[in-house]
Design a protein around this motif. Structure first.
Motif, PDB file in Angstrom:
ATOM      1  N   MET A 197     -31.594   1.702 -19.960  1.00 42.35           N
ATOM      2  CA  MET A 197     -32.934   1.635 -19.212  1.00 42.35           C
ATOM      3  C   MET A 197     -33.833   2.833 -20.145  1.00 42.35           C
ATOM      4  SD  MET A 197     -34.671   3.117 -16.102  1.00 42.35           S
ATOM      5  CE  MET A 197     -35.939   4.308 -16.004  1.00 42.35           C
ATOM      6  N   TYR A 199     -37.115   5.435 -20.647  1.00 39.47           N
ATOM      7  CA  TYR A 199     -38.511   5.265 -19.748  1.00 39.47           C
ATOM      8  C   TYR A 199     -38.419   6.861 -20.718  1.00 39.47           C
ATOM      9  CZ  TYR A 199     -42.186   6.356 -16.948  1.00 39.47           C
ATOM     10  OH  TYR A 199     -43.723   7.169 -16.586  1.00 39.47           O
ATOM     11  N   VAL A 229     -39.529   0.589 -19.932  1.00 35.44           N
ATOM     12  CA  VAL A 229     -40.234   0.393 -19.029  1.00 35.44           C
ATOM     13  C   VAL A 229     -41.956   1.499 -19.549  1.00 35.44           C
ATOM     14  CG1 VAL A 229     -41.108   1.832 -16.664  1.00 35.44           C
ATOM     15  CG2 VAL A 229     -38.345   1.228 -17.628  1.00 35.44           C
ATOM     16  N   HIS A 253     -40.958  -3.732 -19.019  1.00 35.38           N
ATOM     17  CA  HIS A 253     -41.486  -3.326 -17.079  1.00 35.38           C
ATOM     18  C   HIS A 253     -42.803  -2.449 -16.811  1.00 35.38           C
ATOM     19  CE1 HIS A 253     -37.390  -4.634 -15.363  1.00 35.38           C
ATOM     20  NE2 HIS A 253     -37.095  -4.368 -16.691  1.00 35.38           N
ATOM     21  N   SER A 258     -41.918   1.997  -8.306  1.00 31.23           N
ATOM     22  CA  SER A 258     -40.421   2.656  -8.104  1.00 31.23           C
ATOM     23  C   SER A 258     -39.381   2.969  -9.382  1.00 31.23           C
ATOM     24  CB  SER A 258     -40.030   2.745  -6.803  1.00 31.23           C
ATOM     25  OG  SER A 258     -38.787   3.546  -7.428  1.00 31.23           O
ATOM     26  N   LEU A 259     -39.151   3.420 -10.086  1.00 31.30           N
ATOM     27  CA  LEU A 259     -37.810   3.467 -11.025  1.00 31.30           C
ATOM     28  C   LEU A 259     -36.819   2.893 -10.420  1.00 31.30           C
ATOM     29  CD1 LEU A 259     -39.110   5.751 -14.029  1.00 31.30           C
ATOM     30  CD2 LEU A 259     -39.919   3.418 -13.841  1.00 31.30           C
ATOM     31  N   LEU A 262     -34.302   0.305 -11.077  1.00 31.49           N
ATOM     32  CA  LEU A 262     -34.053   0.673 -12.573  1.00 31.49           C
ATOM     33  C   LEU A 262     -32.547   1.400 -12.950  1.00 31.49           C
ATOM     34  CD1 LEU A 262     -37.471  -0.461 -14.542  1.00 31.49           C
ATOM     35  CD2 LEU A 262     -35.245  -1.643 -13.784  1.00 31.49           C
TER      36      LEU A 262
END
Length: 268
Positions: A197, A199, A229, A253, A258-259, A262
């Protein structure tokens, strides 16, 4: 119980202050209280996001002509306020008087310090600051720092009133319930990385998102499952989308509530 939050988001400040205050506001309202946000309409503000979470927002005007110069007595991040602290006191006081009686005034803003808090103390029964810096005086009843604290420099010695209650550490983390619910279902990691992930917060002005993706490609990881994200208010969304199209295992995304899911699925 009525709780007023004085918090801002902007392209300079980012989005984290508002997002953690939303989590606390939801807790207030679950307990039967009323949460109201007071936010300045800075470039990159999140007033619409707050409203979408069912929370009332009272907006303070943005003066694009205001000088960002920080005075010698101002906090290091004083320019993020984009007004004088005296002006902010007057505008916030008007809200507090309109909403009286106010049980708690919660301030989450690096640009405000003890002068602002002391000036507004007569208009709320209790004051609370949310902070993770150690760079200015506070005049509050409670201070919350949810971060892991390392080293002797991580100290509020001499910065708080003697009677202030200090809440420190991740046990006080302002996370929404999704995180607690999913945490109990996560199995221990094997160490093998299959899902990543990426972000870098709500703004990512320097486009660290794409730089990280380029690093993953260079490391030969571009065929792994990668969840990217997008920042809420970032200026690089289209270039990131274009780059992700070249990665077979990557997915973009946007505007997630909400994260948590992920994060729960990610190995890295």
């Amino acid at each position: 119980m009525k709780v007023i939050f004085r918090v801002d988001a902007s392209s300079d400040i980012g989005t984290g202050h508002v997002m953690r205050c939303i989590s606390l506001a939801h807790g207030v309202e679950r307990a039967g209280g009323k949460a109201i946000f007071v936010c300045r309409e800075l470039p990159g503000h999140l007033c619409d996001e707050i409203t979408a979470n069912g929370i009332t927002v009272l907006r303070l005007p943005y003066d694009s002509e205001f000088s960002e110069q920080v005075g010698c007595d101002d906090p290091p991040h004083g320019s993020w306020l984009r007004s004088s602290w005296q002006t902010d006191v007057a505008q916030t006081r008007a809200v507090l008087e309109l909403m009286a009686p106010v049980d708690w005034l919660v301030v989450d803003h690096y640009g405000l310090d003890a002068r602002w808090e002391s000036a507004l103390r007569p208009f709320a029964k209790h004051l609370m600051a949310i902070d993770d810096l150690f760079d200015r005086l506070h005049d509050v009843d409670v201070l919350l720092n949810q971060n892991i604290l390392l080293g002797e420099s991580a100290s509020y010695a001499g910065l708080l009133p003697r009677a202030c209650r200090l809440l420190q550490g991740p046990c006080y983390a302002l996370l929404r319930n999704h995180y607690r619910e999913l945490r109990n279902r996560i199995f221990p990691r094997s160490g093998k990385i299959e899902q990543i992930m990426v972000y870098f917060g709500g703004v990512d002005e320097d486009n660290l998102t794409q730089r990280s993706l380029e690093a993953l490609v260079s490391a030969g990881c571009n065929n792994l499952a990668i969840d990217v994200v997008l920042p809420i208010a970032g200026p690089h969304a289209e270039t990131i989308r274009a780059f992700v199209k070249r990665l077979p295992g990557a997915k973009v995304h946007d505007s997630l509530p909400s994260l948590a899911r992920l994060m729960a699925n990610a190995d890295l």
